[in-house]
Design a protein around this motif. Sequence first.
Motif: not given
Lengths: 106, 106
Positions: A24-25, A65-66, A70-72, B85-86
């Motif tokens: 989501a974010q 620390i953000v 990594n959707r890919d 998730i996506c």
Amino acid sequence: MAADKVFEALASRPRREILAYLSAQELTAGEIASRFAMSAPSISRHLSVLEASGLVSSERQGQFIVYRLNRDSLVNTLTGFAFEICPKAGPLKRESRKLAAKKQGA
Amino acid sequence: MAADKVFEALASRPRREILAYLSAQELTAGEIASRFAMSAPSISRHLSVLEASGLVSSERQGQFIVYRLNRDSLVNTLTGFAFEICPKAGPLKRESRKLAAKKQGA
DNA sequence: TAATTATTTAGCTACTAAGCTAATTAACGA
DNA sequence: TCGTTAATTAGCTTAGTAGCTAAATAATTA
């Protein structure tokens, strides 16, 4: 093999939940930890497992620390595996509600 | 949650390889074991984990026990999770070779 | 029924992972 | 610089998993 670390990372409910939050974010380690009934060090370890798998990346922003998803990585690993296992299945699609209902009835 | 057991089952390379073998055809426990440099009891345990997850089913045929892949379980779990998730990703597709090559170059 | 083949279950050892608390590192603000 | 907040690393305990060999169960065949 990268898939090894990805599947290992996915084999934990808290880690899958973290991924869902990050879908989501972007979130800081603390924001993530606050969503769990678990100590911050434990979440930190989960985050490092996720990062080692390539599913998330992190960036220090001052004191924080953000973390981001990594959707890919995720999509490539899952579809790569799905195609290996289901060669004839074609692109993965969510089952239509109609079809699911039909099966229920049968 | 069923996804728990599925992801746990997938978190092992030998088990993922068993699934790949079963994606081509039904196999007996012995036929599966013969494809690995691992004792039959160890393979038997992997098979029971896979069966407990719902990813495979077994049927005794006389002296043999035949294992087969439950494709629906696998596809439903993976796509269910991928969509969670996506949310914006749409149906999962294998990346086209052209696009992949482009990325390599970049 | 006895022997053989297929498979699983039992029992063991070694390793890995998950969680905790305490201690350390990093950055910020007075 | 000192105290505070954010996050990680260290060290520990407990629990689970993977692999093995040996033994047990199930079905077939002589």
